[in-house]
Scaffold this active site. Structure first.
Site, PDB file in Angstrom:
ATOM      1  N   MET A   1       0.845  -1.168   0.000  1.00  0.00           N
ATOM      2  CA  MET A   1       0.000   0.000   0.000  1.00  0.00           C
ATOM      3  C   MET A   1       0.901   1.244   0.000  1.00  0.00           C
ATOM      4  O   MET A   1       1.441   1.620   1.020  1.00  0.00           O
ATOM      5  CB  MET A   1      -0.906  -0.021   1.231  1.00  0.00           C
ATOM      6  N   PRO A   2       1.076   1.879  -1.140  1.00  0.00           N
ATOM      7  CA  PRO A   2       1.897   3.094  -1.200  1.00  0.00           C
ATOM      8  C   PRO A   2       1.251   4.244  -0.420  1.00  0.00           C
ATOM      9  O   PRO A   2       0.034   4.432  -0.473  1.00  0.00           O
ATOM     10  CB  PRO A   2       1.948   3.431  -2.690  1.00  0.00           C
ATOM     11  N   LEU A   3       2.089   4.974   0.284  1.00  0.00           N
ATOM     12  CA  LEU A   3       1.634   6.146   1.037  1.00  0.00           C
ATOM     13  C   LEU A   3       2.476   7.339   0.607  1.00  0.00           C
ATOM     14  O   LEU A   3       3.705   7.304   0.695  1.00  0.00           O
ATOM     15  CB  LEU A   3       1.799   5.925   2.539  1.00  0.00           C
ATOM     16  N   ARG A  40      -2.535   5.691  -0.899  1.00  0.00           N
ATOM     17  CA  ARG A  40      -2.948   6.652   0.120  1.00  0.00           C
ATOM     18  C   ARG A  40      -2.183   7.956  -0.102  1.00  0.00           C
ATOM     19  O   ARG A  40      -0.973   7.940  -0.333  1.00  0.00           O
ATOM     20  CB  ARG A  40      -2.663   6.147   1.531  1.00  0.00           C
TER      21      ARG A  40
END
Length: 65
Positions: A1-3, A40
């Site tokens: 999940m890239p933030l 995100r």
């Protein structure tokens, strides 16, 4: 999940911030092949009195211009 976290000085219009979120999401999706639903983006806005470089706040610098 890239933030993706971005800190910027307050004062931009809501549509500008919305555009930034979309374009950052697009960039991560393209660069990493990540699914949009996993990306995100967090925008942190700070007052110009709380951001300084060389012991001069942005507010002070703007006042001097």
């Amino acid at each position: 999940m890239p933030l993706v976290e971005v800190t910027l000085v307050q004062g931009r219009a809501p549509h500008q911030l919305r555009t930034l979120i979309t374009e950052l999401t697009d960039a991560v999706e393209t660069a990493l092949g990540a699914s949009r639903s996993t990306i995100r983006v967090v925008l942190r806005e700070v007052p110009d009195t709380h951001w300084a470089a060389g012991d001069v706040t942005i507010a002070e610098r703007n006042k001097g211009s």
